[in-house]
Design a protein around this motif. Structure first.
Motif, PDB file in Angstrom:
ATOM      1  N   MET A   1      79.214  28.746  46.200  1.00 36.47           N
ATOM      2  CA  MET A   1      78.383  28.108  47.236  1.00 36.47           C
ATOM      3  C   MET A   1      79.250  27.785  48.447  1.00 36.47           C
ATOM      4  SD  MET A   1      76.254  24.505  47.096  1.00 36.47           S
ATOM      5  CE  MET A   1      75.159  25.051  45.793  1.00 36.47           C
ATOM      6  N   ALA A   2      78.924  28.369  49.598  1.00 34.87           N
ATOM      7  CA  ALA A   2      79.696  28.140  50.817  1.00 34.87           C
ATOM      8  C   ALA A   2      79.457  26.727  51.338  1.00 34.87           C
ATOM      9  CB  ALA A   2      79.326  29.170  51.873  1.00 34.87           C
ATOM     10  N   LYS A   3      80.529  26.103  51.813  1.00 28.60           N
ATOM     11  CA  LYS A   3      80.435  24.743  52.345  1.00 28.60           C
ATOM     12  C   LYS A   3      80.455  24.802  53.870  1.00 28.60           C
ATOM     13  CE  LYS A   3      82.916  21.587  50.420  1.00 28.60           C
ATOM     14  NZ  LYS A   3      84.101  20.778  50.034  1.00 28.60           N
ATOM     15  N   ILE A   4      79.477  24.142  54.500  1.00 24.97           N
ATOM     16  CA  ILE A   4      79.364  24.141  55.953  1.00 24.97           C
ATOM     17  C   ILE A   4      79.514  22.720  56.476  1.00 24.97           C
ATOM     18  CG2 ILE A   4      77.841  24.599  57.918  1.00 24.97           C
ATOM     19  CD1 ILE A   4      76.547  26.807  56.304  1.00 24.97           C
ATOM     20  N   LEU A   5      80.369  22.563  57.475  1.00 29.67           N
ATOM     21  CA  LEU A   5      80.541  21.272  58.152  1.00 29.67           C
ATOM     22  C   LEU A   5      79.749  21.300  59.456  1.00 29.67           C
ATOM     23  CD1 LEU A   5      81.825  18.510  58.750  1.00 29.67           C
ATOM     24  CD2 LEU A   5      83.858  19.729  59.611  1.00 29.67           C
ATOM     25  N   ILE A   6      78.776  20.387  59.588  1.00 34.93           N
ATOM     26  CA  ILE A   6      77.981  20.261  60.807  1.00 34.93           C
ATOM     27  C   ILE A   6      78.572  19.134  61.646  1.00 34.93           C
ATOM     28  CG2 ILE A   6      75.713  19.769  61.771  1.00 34.93           C
ATOM     29  CD1 ILE A   6      74.495  20.768  59.152  1.00 34.93           C
ATOM     30  N   VAL A   7      78.929  19.443  62.890  1.00 42.19           N
ATOM     31  CA  VAL A   7      79.499  18.440  63.792  1.00 42.19           C
ATOM     32  C   VAL A   7      78.553  18.279  64.978  1.00 42.19           C
ATOM     33  CG1 VAL A   7      81.547  17.715  65.060  1.00 42.19           C
ATOM     34  CG2 VAL A   7      81.781  19.291  63.118  1.00 42.19           C
ATOM     35  N   ASP A   8      77.827  17.162  65.021  1.00 45.44           N
ATOM     36  CA  ASP A   8      76.858  16.934  66.089  1.00 45.44           C
ATOM     37  C   ASP A   8      76.563  15.441  66.158  1.00 45.44           C
ATOM     38  OD1 ASP A   8      74.442  16.889  67.749  1.00 45.44           O
ATOM     39  OD2 ASP A   8      74.368  19.039  67.391  1.00 45.44           O
ATOM     40  N   ASP A   9      76.486  14.899  67.377  1.00 44.75           N
ATOM     41  CA  ASP A   9      76.212  13.466  67.507  1.00 44.75           C
ATOM     42  C   ASP A   9      74.726  13.151  67.474  1.00 44.75           C
ATOM     43  OD1 ASP A   9      75.524  14.495  69.947  1.00 44.75           O
ATOM     44  OD2 ASP A   9      77.156  13.533  71.056  1.00 44.75           O
ATOM     45  N   GLU A  10      73.869  14.186  67.363  1.00 45.65           N
ATOM     46  CA  GLU A  10      72.436  13.955  67.172  1.00 45.65           C
ATOM     47  C   GLU A  10      72.155  13.868  65.665  1.00 45.65           C
ATOM     48  OE1 GLU A  10      69.449  16.060  69.448  1.00 45.65           O
ATOM     49  OE2 GLU A  10      71.036  16.983  70.642  1.00 45.65           O
ATOM     50  N   LYS A  11      71.980  12.660  65.172  1.00 46.34           N
ATOM     51  CA  LYS A  11      71.810  12.465  63.735  1.00 46.34           C
ATOM     52  C   LYS A  11      70.552  13.139  63.208  1.00 46.34           C
ATOM     53  CE  LYS A  11      74.437   8.149  63.589  1.00 46.34           C
ATOM     54  NZ  LYS A  11      74.441   6.716  63.198  1.00 46.34           N
ATOM     55  N   ASP A  12      69.491  13.143  64.018  1.00 46.22           N
ATOM     56  CA  ASP A  12      68.252  13.796  63.588  1.00 46.22           C
ATOM     57  C   ASP A  12      68.472  15.294  63.386  1.00 46.22           C
ATOM     58  OD1 ASP A  12      66.974  11.392  63.705  1.00 46.22           O
ATOM     59  OD2 ASP A  12      66.038  11.742  65.659  1.00 46.22           O
ATOM     60  N   LEU A  13      69.201  15.907  64.312  1.00 49.86           N
ATOM     61  CA  LEU A  13      69.471  17.341  64.207  1.00 49.86           C
ATOM     62  C   LEU A  13      70.341  17.635  62.992  1.00 49.86           C
ATOM     63  CD1 LEU A  13      69.125  20.145  65.400  1.00 49.86           C
ATOM     64  CD2 LEU A  13      71.125  19.719  66.839  1.00 49.86           C
ATOM     65  N   CYS A  14      71.321  16.784  62.741  1.00 42.95           N
ATOM     66  CA  CYS A  14      72.174  16.952  61.557  1.00 42.95           C
ATOM     67  C   CYS A  14      71.339  16.901  60.281  1.00 42.95           C
ATOM     68  CB  CYS A  14      73.250  15.868  61.518  1.00 42.95           C
ATOM     69  SG  CYS A  14      74.610  16.126  62.662  1.00 42.95           S
ATOM     70  N   LEU A  15      70.403  15.959  60.242  1.00 44.19           N
ATOM     71  CA  LEU A  15      69.560  15.801  59.066  1.00 44.19           C
ATOM     72  C   LEU A  15      68.707  17.042  58.831  1.00 44.19           C
ATOM     73  CD1 LEU A  15      68.438  14.017  56.792  1.00 44.19           C
ATOM     74  CD2 LEU A  15      66.787  13.096  58.446  1.00 44.19           C
ATOM     75  N   VAL A  16      68.087  17.552  59.913  1.00 48.69           N
ATOM     76  CA  VAL A  16      67.236  18.731  59.789  1.00 48.69           C
ATOM     77  C   VAL A  16      68.051  19.943  59.370  1.00 48.69           C
ATOM     78  CG1 VAL A  16      65.743  20.317  61.060  1.00 48.69           C
ATOM     79  CG2 VAL A  16      65.541  17.862  61.443  1.00 48.69           C
TER      80      VAL A  16
END
Length: 497
Positions: A1-16
């Motif tokens: 399973m590939a691990k992806i790091l999401i870096v974004d200050d929009e918490k809603d976008l990170c959640l989606v």
């Protein structure tokens, strides 16, 4: 399973994004700040990083450089608004594998991630050299090298300008001259270098492409010239460098002026004496390599500023090819767009036949900050979204189709006041037209609202969460107003991820 790091200050976008990617079998971790992302990177390296260009504490350039210092092999995809395309392309030059634009389209981002992960395993991270039979016989994994002979099929424009470029290629290809190729990022410099190699006597020998912009100062010598076991901390085995791999063939050094002064001295010896020595080695290795270099700035200027050794510049400057940006050769735009559509059709198993006339007009009027690379991404995205026989305006990015409108800066005072103060001859100049054929009270009100919304979006680089805060409305209301405006114009609005 590939691990992806999401870096974004929009918490809603990170959640989606987290929910969406998790449903497709990825393990997801999040960081709302650049510094937090670097901490997570040190603790547990992900397989891929999806990073917003605009963060509260760092910008995309700083984050990318820091990531590459910690682990240069991790693929990074930049998230950007269309107002930041020019900067995003520059970040790609520094080592990002791709970029996606807001609003994010689920299928597009999934395809981009999968392509980046597959490329990191067996695509862009390998240099394939070719023997006399033309088959691949050597592979050398490295994140700074690109596949030789495995890139997407490339065509040349049909304009008189590009026909002249082909004449220059035909003229210089049979020689052993070093060549300097000038052009903006994404304008096709590497494709021209490959074409020179293909038409040369070395065509059945290796072609190795190196992006000097992503080589760290500490490891550049090792990447180019190789090293012996124990040459420095971490040198656990002997390594063959790019010049040695390219022996008897061609090496392409993109953004040559980014090499450090020490590496330039070693490179000068290679050019002068056609010999090299691995880092930590004592034995000279004879070289027969044709060198093609590229830059987005004039090397004579960089040498004058002390960034590039002047003697090195003069040894490279045996023949020069200048590649104009796409915006200066409008006659080629639809030739390339049709070619990229064919590639996208094959990749997505679609059968889109062409472009709506309004889309063609939009393409010809746009400035194409990222040149061919940006055009290719726009066509791929439009092909993915299109459900008609031809690509229409609703399938291309909103900021692209509204480019002319976005360049308009609203006046700080009412139009009536401004017109009353203008000189008589100025009043006859064309004025900005209302977007509705039959203005009504509703349409006029929406148009005024839309101007304010556009201005807010431009100020925050099309970050819709921040724009909503500036406008003192919630994010959902902002989307509803944009959708309402589009519906009134009869243009369907594609919701973002």
């Amino acid at each position: 399973m590939a691990k992806i790091l999401i870096v974004d200050d929009e918490k809603d976008l990170c959640l989606v994004l987290n929910r969406f990617l998790s449903k497709h079998g990825f393990q997801v971790i999040e960081a709302n700040k650049g510094k937090k992302a670097l901490e997570l990177l040190s603790e547990d390296a992900p397989d891929l990083i999806l990073c917003d260009f605009k963060l509260d504490d760092m910008d995309g350039t700083s984050v990318l450089k820091a990531i590459k210092e910690v682990n240069p092999s991790i693929p990074v995809i930049i998230i950007t608004g269309y107002s930041n395309i020019k900067t995003a392309v520059e970040v790609m030059r520094l080592g990002a594998v791709d970029y996606v634009t807001k609003p994010l389209i689920p299928d597009e981002i999934l395809m981009t991630i999968r392509r980046a992960l597959e490329g990191g395993k067996n695509g862009d991270a390998a240099v394939t050299t070719h023997g006399t039979n033309g088959s691949a016989d050597v592979k050398h994994n490295n994140t700074t090298k690109r596949v030789a002979g495995k890139a997407d099929p490339y065509i040349f424009g049909d304009s008189p300008y590009f026909k002249n470029i082909l004449k220059q290629i035909d003229l210089v290809a049979p020689t052993n001259y070093s060549v300097i190729i000038y052009g903006e990022s994404g304008s096709g410099k590497e494709a021209i270098a490959q074409e020179i190699h293909k038409r040369s006597k070395r065509h059945n020998k290796p072609f190795v492409a190196i992006d000097c912009g992503v080589l760290s100062k500490e490891l550049a010598g090792s990447e180019l010239f190789g090293h012996e076991k124990g040459a420095f901390t971490g040198a656990l085995n002997q390594k063959i460098g790019s010049f040695e791999i390219a022996n008897e063939g061609t090496i392409f050094l993109d953004e040559i002026a980014n090499l450090s002064y020490d590496v330039q001295i070693s490179l000068l010896r290679v050019v002068q004496e056609r010999k090299m020595r691995r880092v930590g080695g004592t034995k000279d290795i004879d070289l027969d390599v044709r060198i093609i270099v590229a830059s987005n700035e004039k090397l004579w200027d960089t040498s004058g500023r002390g960034k590039l050794r002047e003697d090195l510049y003069h040894r490279f400057n045996e023949f020069t090819i200048n590649v104009a940006p796409l915006r200066e050769r409008q006659g080629d735009i639809m030739v390339f767009a049709s070619h990229f559509l064919k590639l996208a059709n094959n990749e997505l198993n679609k059968n889109i036949t062409g472009f709506h006339p309004e889309v063609e007009k939009t393409f010809r009027n746009y400035v194409w900050y990222g040149n061919l690379r940006e055009l290719k991404n726009v066509v791929k995205r439009a092909t993915l979204l299109c459900d008609e026989d031809v690509i229409d305006v609703k399938s291309i990015p909103f900021e692209l189709s509204n480019f002319s409108k976005l360049q308009f800066e609203p006046a700080s005072e009412p139009v009536a006041v401004r017109e009353a103060q203008e000189e008589p001859q100025q009043q006859n100049m064309p004025v900005k037209k209302m977007p509705f054929k039959e203005p009504s009270l509703k349409s006029v009100g929406l148009d005024a609202e839309y101007e304010v919304i556009l201005e807010a979006l431009k100020k925050v680089n099309f970050n819709k969460s921040k724009a909503a805060k500036v406008l003192q409305i919630d994010r959902k209301t902002l989307y509803n107003k944009i959708k309402q405006y589009h519906e009134l114009k009869g243009e369907p609005y594609e919701p973002e991820l």
